[in-house]
Structure formats: structure tokens, C-alpha cells
Design a protein around this motif. Structure first.
Motif, PDB file in Angstrom:
ATOM      1  N   GLU A   1      22.612 -46.854  31.025  1.00 16.25           N
ATOM      2  CA  GLU A   1      21.982 -46.893  29.704  1.00 16.25           C
ATOM      3  C   GLU A   1      20.652 -46.442  29.747  1.00 16.25           C
ATOM      4  N   GLN A   2      19.507 -47.061  30.830  1.00 15.48           N
ATOM      5  CA  GLN A   2      18.645 -46.696  30.745  1.00 15.48           C
ATOM      6  C   GLN A   2      18.419 -45.069  31.039  1.00 15.48           C
TER       7      GLN A   2
ATOM      8  N   ARG B   1      20.247 -42.811  30.115  1.00 14.87           N
ATOM      9  CA  ARG B   1      20.761 -42.050  29.129  1.00 14.87           C
ATOM     10  C   ARG B   1      21.737 -40.905  29.565  1.00 14.87           C
TER      11      ARG B   1
ATOM     12  N   THR C   1      24.205 -38.974  27.752  1.00 16.71           N
ATOM     13  CA  THR C   1      23.442 -37.520  27.108  1.00 16.71           C
ATOM     14  C   THR C   1      23.271 -36.564  28.280  1.00 16.71           C
ATOM     15  N   TYR C   2      23.204 -37.291  29.417  1.00 19.91           N
ATOM     16  CA  TYR C   2      23.105 -36.086  30.517  1.00 19.91           C
ATOM     17  C   TYR C   2      24.426 -35.360  30.679  1.00 19.91           C
TER      18      TYR C   2
END
Length: 235
Positions: free
Chosen positions: A203-204, A206, A209-210
Motif C-alpha cells: 500500500e505504501q 502504491r 499503481t506501479y
């Protein structure tokens, strides 16, 4: 950077923090081979390199200690020999009484029980009860430089050691390496604290998204992705 400032600056920095900082700054990561291990766990030291090459007699160590400054680290080059121990309790105690910060041996040690009582941080390839039975010609570089595996070090370097190993860094880069290593340490601690409170690293980072962005740009690396928002954990 003098010994006191070096000690204070690197007191709470680990070799992984500093290795990552060196890579980020484009400084060659120079280190003792992984087989060079601490005599006991929980070891941490930092200090300017005081090199000494061994030829069969302890006099070279005594001479190095005699010219060393408080806070220096004695780096002993015994060529990685496994047939003799080159440093024992008396040399270690002498180094301790002189205020040295530690000892790194590209070779073997002995007198392990006494060394643990002296408690001067020491790294070596291991232990052997027998000492040297030779006396080789001394080189002019005996107190100028030492090798530790493939790494050549001089008094222009400092050593940082802990349970993960030993790094050698140019003294002139000490301040900038520490600054970057501190930022890396603080980022990792913040990430770890958030993980313990339930926010996963995925989560941290992301990570979803990556993975999506990689579909449109296969050349994008995870390092580039993290760097874009200050989440670097590797370089």
C-alpha cells in the motif's frame, strides 16, 4: 571529519543504510568479504582506518597502534591466510588501551575467550589456536595500506562494522554519505512503523499503481516508481 564527529554521526547508522547511501551517491561499495565476521553479535564500530600488514611478528601491530589516533580501527592484512592466527589477546588489549575503536582482520584470530572479555569489537575470518611460525621480509607499505579481500584501504578511508559486515568509505565523503544514509534510515523506520500499524508496504509503495503503469511503460522500474514520491528502499 575527526574521530569524535565520526562516532557521533554514525552511531545510529547501520552498514545497510550506508551501503545504500553509497550506491545512491555513486560511490563504490568497498567492503570486507562476507566471510569476515564479528567475534560476537551486537557489534558496531566506526573509525578511521589504521592499516597494518602482517609478516609473522606482532611488532608491526605495535608500531601501528603507537602511531594511531584514538577512535581508529586497526585493519590487519594477513592475506586471508587460514593456517595461522595473527592477532590475539595482547595485541587486542593494547589496541583497546590506546583507545582504538575496533579491529578488522583479513585472516584469523585466537584467544577468543579473552577477546570477549576485552570487548573491543573485532572481525575476522575465524579462529585458530596456532600462531605464526614464519618471519617474512617487511614491505615498505606495511603501515601505509592493507587489503581486505579485494579491497585496498588506507588512512584516507574509514571503516564501519556491525553484524552485517564491514564497509570502507572515503573519509572525505563521510558527511554526505551520513546525510543520505540518515534519510534512508528514517524513511525505512517510518515505513516499518506504518506496517506495524496495519498499512502494508504494498500500500505504501502504491504497488497497484506501479503494476498498472508498467503495462503502458514496460521500461519503468520499481526503483523509478518509488523515487517519484520519496519511497526509495533500494538503489
Amino acid at each position: 571529519m575527526d574521530a569524535l564527529v565520526l562516532q557521533r554521526t554514525y552511531l545510529d547508522l547501520t552498514t545497510p543504510h550506508v551501503a545504500d547511501a553509497c550506491m545512491r551517491l555513486g560511490i563504490a561499495v568497498r567492503l570486507a568479504p562476507s566471510a569476515v565476521r564479528p567475534v560476537w553479535s551486537g557489534t558496531h564500530f566506526v573509525g578511521r582506518v589504521c592499516p597494518a600488514r602482517h609478516y609473522g611478528s606482532v611488532d608491526v601491530f605495535l608500531e601501528a597502534i603507537d602511531t594511531a589516533e584514538r577512535g581508529d580501527v586497526l585493519v590487519v592484512d594477513n592475506g586471508g591466510r587460514m593456517d595461522e592466527a595473527c592477532v590475539g589477546d595482547l595485541v587486542t588489549l593494547e589496541a583497546s588501551l590506546a583507545g582504538m575503536a575496533g579491529v578488522v582482520i583479513w585472516g584469523l584470530h585466537r584467544d577468543t575467550v579473552e577477546l570477549k572479555a576485552i570487548r573491543l569489537p573485532m572481525f575476522s575470518l575465524g579462529t585458530l589456536p596456532v600462531g605464526p611460525q614464519r618471519l617474512d621480509p617487511r614491505e615498505t607499505e606495511a603501515l601505509v595500506s592493507a587489503t581486505c579481500g579485494a579491497t585496498l584501504v588506507t588512512a584516507e578511508d574509514f571503516a564501519l562494522g556491525d553484524d552485517d559486515g564491514v564497509l570502507f568509505i572515503p573519509l572525505k565523503r563521510a558527511a554526505e554519505v551520513a546525510e543520505v544514509a540518515t534519510a534512508i534510515r528514517d524513511t525505512e523506520r517510518y515505513q516499518a512503523a506504518r506496517m506495524r500499524l496495519g498499512k502494508s508496504f504494498r500500500e505504501q509503495a502504491r504497488f497497484d499503481t506501479y503494476l498498472q503503469s508498467r503495462l503502458t511503460d514496460p521500461e519503468q522500474t520499481f526503483r523509478q516508481h518509488l523515487r517519484a514520491f520519496g519511497g526509495e528502499i533500494e538503489e
